[in-house]
Every structure is written in structure tokens, then in C-alpha cells.
Design a protein around this motif. Sequence first.
Motif, PDB file in Angstrom:
ATOM      1  N   ASP A  32       0.860  -1.385  -0.188  1.00 51.01           N
ATOM      2  CA  ASP A  32      -0.155   0.085  -0.150  1.00 51.01           C
ATOM      3  C   ASP A  32       0.835   1.261   0.049  1.00 51.01           C
ATOM      4  OD1 ASP A  32      -2.505   1.412   0.154  1.00 51.01           O
ATOM      5  OD2 ASP A  32      -1.976   1.902   1.975  1.00 51.01           O
ATOM      6  N   LYS A  33       1.703   1.330   0.829  1.00 56.27           N
ATOM      7  CA  LYS A  33       2.891   2.457   0.773  1.00 56.27           C
ATOM      8  C   LYS A  33       3.642   2.521  -0.609  1.00 56.27           C
ATOM      9  CE  LYS A  33       3.663   2.201   5.855  1.00 56.27           C
ATOM     10  NZ  LYS A  33       4.663   2.074   6.987  1.00 56.27           N
ATOM     11  N   LYS A  34       4.034   1.455  -0.913  1.00 53.33           N
ATOM     12  CA  LYS A  34       4.811   1.508  -2.507  1.00 53.33           C
ATOM     13  C   LYS A  34       3.825   2.060  -3.563  1.00 53.33           C
ATOM     14  CE  LYS A  34       6.672  -2.326  -3.549  1.00 53.33           C
ATOM     15  NZ  LYS A  34       6.996  -3.560  -4.048  1.00 53.33           N
ATOM     16  N   VAL A  77       3.214   5.885  -3.034  1.00 60.47           N
ATOM     17  CA  VAL A  77       4.471   6.535  -3.359  1.00 60.47           C
ATOM     18  C   VAL A  77       4.632   6.751  -4.896  1.00 60.47           C
ATOM     19  CG1 VAL A  77       6.908   6.560  -3.713  1.00 60.47           C
ATOM     20  CG2 VAL A  77       5.882   5.931  -1.372  1.00 60.47           C
ATOM     21  N   LYS A  78       4.181   5.834  -5.829  1.00 61.90           N
ATOM     22  CA  LYS A  78       3.982   5.860  -7.051  1.00 61.90           C
ATOM     23  C   LYS A  78       2.865   7.012  -7.535  1.00 61.90           C
ATOM     24  CE  LYS A  78       6.243   1.305  -7.966  1.00 61.90           C
ATOM     25  NZ  LYS A  78       6.237   0.033  -8.836  1.00 61.90           N
ATOM     26  N   ALA A  79       1.969   6.665  -7.027  1.00 66.83           N
ATOM     27  CA  ALA A  79       0.720   7.414  -7.292  1.00 66.83           C
ATOM     28  C   ALA A  79       1.152   9.073  -7.398  1.00 66.83           C
ATOM     29  CB  ALA A  79      -0.546   7.375  -6.412  1.00 66.83           C
ATOM     30  N   PRO A  80       0.410   9.759  -8.303  1.00 66.08           N
ATOM     31  CA  PRO A  80       0.940  11.467  -8.491  1.00 66.08           C
ATOM     32  C   PRO A  80       0.155  12.053  -7.528  1.00 66.08           C
ATOM     33  CG  PRO A  80      -0.710  10.549 -10.128  1.00 66.08           C
ATOM     34  CD  PRO A  80      -0.222   9.280  -9.476  1.00 66.08           C
TER      35      PRO A  80
END
Length: 293
Positions: free
Chosen positions: A285-287, A290-293
Motif C-alpha cells: 500500500d505504501k509502495k 509513493v508511485k501515485a501522482p
Amino acid sequence: MLVRALAHARWQETTTLRTFIQHLRCTRNLTSGTDGSAEKRPSAKATPDELTVLPFLQRPLGVKEKPSPVLKTWADTREELMNQETRLAQREHLVKEATKGYFTDLNATRRHGGKTWIAPNVMIREDKALYFPNIVGSSLDTKSKKHTSSMCEGRISVISMLSTRMSEIHVNGFTTPTNERYLSNPLYQYVQINLQENLLKSFLVSLFLSSIAKSVPQELHSTYLVSSQNMEFVREHLGMVNKHIGYVYLVDDNLKVRWAGCADAKVEETNALEQCTGVLLSRLDKKRSVKAP
């Protein structure tokens, strides 16, 4: 007549296995008393196998190469057949299997119910973990072919390997608390693989898919696979040394086996699976955040 004969053979196999297990339980520790009650034998001594303490899982389980849903070409197969190390490993495995008796796996259930190792309390490190091999099977919902490598990539998956009624009881002991807690999480999925490498048993299971579908919750039909894939050369890699017991694997979003359990679940093993699944879900979920804009 064929269906009736197959059904009778399946019933007879289940009855024989149940009788075998009940006989072991009755004769190992109990005897009839003079008052009609059962009491422990005063002269009975524990066997060396019963006194043996099971070790924790000693090695990462899985295969070295990352699996792919793409079928191997003839060139890939030829290259594999020409590889000297691969051929020697396969030959060694076949020689080992040839020396096993027909009832070896069944007799092994006398010792700790077939359990050969205890699941770790923590996850296998990502850099040390190996990959879960690609398994192809037909799903309960659409009857279409699905690949575990496609299903599990990008999600946290608990994969159960089923082959007998006993194995279903085993995996339920591991997975029930985890499923109750995380099935509503979109990043989690529970994959059940009904593996029947024997052609006759595979045909029998295919005849009773409707009955299986009734016993499996509707929301799990899409991730319940019926497979007849030959697992002969990856059984040792996955620690699946007994065809009668159940195995459970926790697979991360990169298809690596991060935790595994087998046979009857101990309380600490069930808790470990739930905790490790939660850790992987939190990391994924954290990964994604972080990738989400």
C-alpha cells in the motif's frame, strides 16, 4: 456406469484414508479399559518419532527463475533438455522417487500427521526468497484457463495447495483468520489450487465441479483453480514432499514465496501467517502511494 465406478472409487479412497487415520489415533495412545472406558496404556512408551522435535523451515522455498504465463517454445525446451545440470537433477529426483513405496506418503502421516517442518515466525527476506512457479488451472467461475503468475503479480496472495479432503482441513486451519481479516482488502487474494496429477482423479474432479462450487464461497470462485499440471520436478523446491497433506504459501507482489506452512496448523503458525500478510499488505500500500501522482 463409468461415473458410478469413479464415484465409488473416490468414496472408497476417502473411506480407507479416514479408517487409516482413525486406526492410528486409536492404537497409538488408547486401549479399552475393563469398565468400558478408554484409558492410557501405562506401559506404552513414546516412539522416537513422537519424541522428535520438528525443526523450523530451514530454507527458502520456490524456484530460481521468475515464472511467466508465456508457454515455453520448442527452442526453450530443447535448451533445457540439453542442460547437463538440469538433466542430472531430474535424474537424481526420478531415482529417489523410484525407491519410494506406494504407501510412503500415507505412512508418513503417522509421524506428526505428516508435518515435516514448522513455519517461521517471520517472513523470508526478499533478497533470499525464491519464486512461486507458474501453475495453470481452470477457474470455478468461467472454467477458463488461468495462470498463477498473472493472477498473483502485483497483489499479496495466500496460495493453498489441495489434493485430498485432509489437505482441505489443513489449509483451513492456516488461512481462516487471515481471510476473515483481509479478504475485503483489494490488494489481497486467496488462491486455492486443487491439484490432481493423477489422470483418473483429475477426470473425477472435473465431473464434480458443480459440487465443489457449492462448497466454495461465491467470492472465491474466480481464484479457485482445478489443475492437472505435472509438478514432479518442482515438488522438492516447494517442500511438497507428501501428496496427502495441505501446503500454504504467502506470495508477495513480485511472485516470491515469503512464508510457508504445511499439515496441521499450530496456533503460532496461524498467527504468523496473519501478521506476515498484514506486513506485506502495508508495504504494498505504501509502495503504491509513493508511485501515485
